[in-house]
Design an enzyme around this catalytic site. Sequence first.
Site, PDB file in Angstrom:
ATOM      1  N   GLU A 180      40.966  18.821 116.627  1.00  0.00           N
ATOM      2  CA  GLU A 180      40.698  20.268 116.519  1.00  0.00           C
ATOM      3  C   GLU A 180      40.530  20.842 117.920  1.00  0.00           C
ATOM      4  OE1 GLU A 180      37.797  21.297 113.501  1.00  0.00           O
ATOM      5  OE2 GLU A 180      37.471  23.254 114.440  1.00  0.00           O
ATOM      6  N   LYS A 216      29.345  20.416 109.015  1.00  0.00           N
ATOM      7  CA  LYS A 216      30.692  20.055 109.471  1.00  0.00           C
ATOM      8  C   LYS A 216      30.784  20.312 110.979  1.00  0.00           C
ATOM      9  CE  LYS A 216      35.286  20.696 110.215  1.00  0.00           C
ATOM     10  NZ  LYS A 216      35.929  21.270 111.409  1.00  0.00           N
ATOM     11  N   HIS A 247      38.088  30.321 119.059  1.00  0.00           N
ATOM     12  CA  HIS A 247      38.847  29.339 118.292  1.00  0.00           C
ATOM     13  C   HIS A 247      40.351  29.606 118.428  1.00  0.00           C
ATOM     14  CE1 HIS A 247      39.176  26.362 115.131  1.00  0.00           C
ATOM     15  NE2 HIS A 247      40.117  27.110 114.597  1.00  0.00           N
ATOM     16  N   ASP A 282      32.801   3.474 112.714  1.00  0.00           N
ATOM     17  CA  ASP A 282      33.274   3.869 111.386  1.00  0.00           C
ATOM     18  C   ASP A 282      32.735   5.262 111.041  1.00  0.00           C
ATOM     19  OD1 ASP A 282      33.643   4.209 108.669  1.00  0.00           O
ATOM     20  OD2 ASP A 282      33.110   2.156 108.147  1.00  0.00           O
TER      21      ASP A 282
HETATM   22  C1  MEV Z   1      34.773  24.591 112.668  1.00  0.00           C
HETATM   23  O1  MEV Z   1      35.388  23.362 112.909  1.00  0.00           O
HETATM   24  C2  MEV Z   1      33.271  24.426 112.604  1.00  0.00           C
HETATM   25  C3  MEV Z   1      32.491  25.683 112.244  1.00  0.00           C
HETATM   26  O2  MEV Z   1      32.961  26.219 110.994  1.00  0.00           O
HETATM   27  C4  MEV Z   1      31.050  25.264 112.132  1.00  0.00           C
HETATM   28  C5  MEV Z   1      30.116  26.361 111.625  1.00  0.00           C
HETATM   29  O3  MEV Z   1      30.552  27.268 110.895  1.00  0.00           O
HETATM   30  O4  MEV Z   1      28.920  26.263 111.978  1.00  0.00           O
HETATM   31  C6  MEV Z   1      32.686  26.756 113.271  1.00  0.00           C
END
Ligand code: MEV
Length: 441
Positions: free
Chosen positions: A88, A280, A393, A296
């Site tokens: 990413e 995430k 992003h 892992d």
């Molecule tokens: C994207 O890989 C991760 C985010 O969605 C985490 C979040 O929303 O805190 C930007």
Amino acid sequence: MEPKGIPLISGFSKLTRKERIEILNKLINQNEDLLPWLDSWMHPDAGQQATFQKFSENYITSFHIPFGVVPNMVINGRHYMVPMVIEESSVIAAAARSAKFWSCRGGFRAEILGTERKGQIHLTWSGHPQRLRDRFEGLTQDMLAATALTTRKMKERGGGITGIRLVDKTAAIPGYYQVDVSFETADAMGANFINTCLEEMAAVLERELSHYQEEGKVEIIMSILSNYTPGSLIRCSVECDIQELSGISGKLSPEEFARKFELASRIAGVDVSRAVTHNKGIYNGVDAVVLATGNDWRAVEACGHAFASAGGSYSSLSEAKISGNRFSYTLNLPIALGTVGGLTKSHPQAALALSILGNPGAGELMMIAAAAGLANNFSAVTALITSGIQQGHMKMHLPNILKQLNATPQEEQSIRAHFEGKQVSHAAVELFVNNLRNQHG
Ligand code: MEV
């Protein structure tokens, strides 16, 4: 009923690589032979290539993912360059931004709250629970003795079996019990060690209990480590005066930033949909370090998400606090990693990642991974409550869009100049490129 698609294949793993690729050629109706193209992704050095292709069955080629480093990561007063393997585009940039910001505000503070690993023997017993408890008491020493050879080396390294208890699960499933075994595995992930010990212990249990058929029948269902390791826990935090947040608060005042950040953290604490995305963002950093160091990441993720649900509903793993004039952000991360065994040394790039980190022990690596997770999480929440996530992003994603649109170097130059300081989106870049191409006939 015959399944749809191509006919089922038996003995696929026995085929040569070339034969496997011929099947794939037919499957995707490719006019050109895939073989030379797949070859081009393989390692040019035959020795290295032999190492990589041994890692998995049915090998056809290697799959490339960027390996980068995050500089300026200060953890417990020590400066690390943190290796990350991640596809990413914005993750390393986000971690680096956070690392730099906190490097002049005391850095990341991390502590190891525990390094315990777990394994279970799952069994059924048809007799009275008390009979099993009595017999089990008498058998624990024999079970431990059966692992003597396996545990000898681990004991020399400070590890071994640290606890063994029988758990009555008959309320959940009639006749079902567990032998719950705790381990310390020093710097090893310890999966093979734990599973071997468990199978040795289960064999004793089965053999010895079968002498008491009149009291009940035993059946060993399975013996396996548990990837749920809440006793292997890192706490990692950052902290500063609220005024010091001005470097990152954008158009918000530091006080507004701290208030909004704390609220965003509370939302992730109470709402599962937000909590999953929030966590995430933590695993963006954690997984990238785990993968780079040959550990892992599926085990690490599975454990973390179960831990996030331990309170009865899924929640955030990190928490922001404002206390007087201080802002703090803390992550509690269950994570079991190793720095010896497994892929850690046999994968040459994992070995390099570990040496970039100064060849840490397992506990130190766990703290580094947690700090990377907190760094990414801090950057993500910062972006969300200030500029929004898309600005940074999409800027990082621009090269992918350029590739998809087959932009020439000249077009790339014009696109970059045009989108400087502007919101990037796939649609906007495509429109701009089409206009450029129409202008130039
Ligand atoms: C994207 O890989 C991760 C985010 O969605 C985490 C979040 O929303 O805190 C930007």
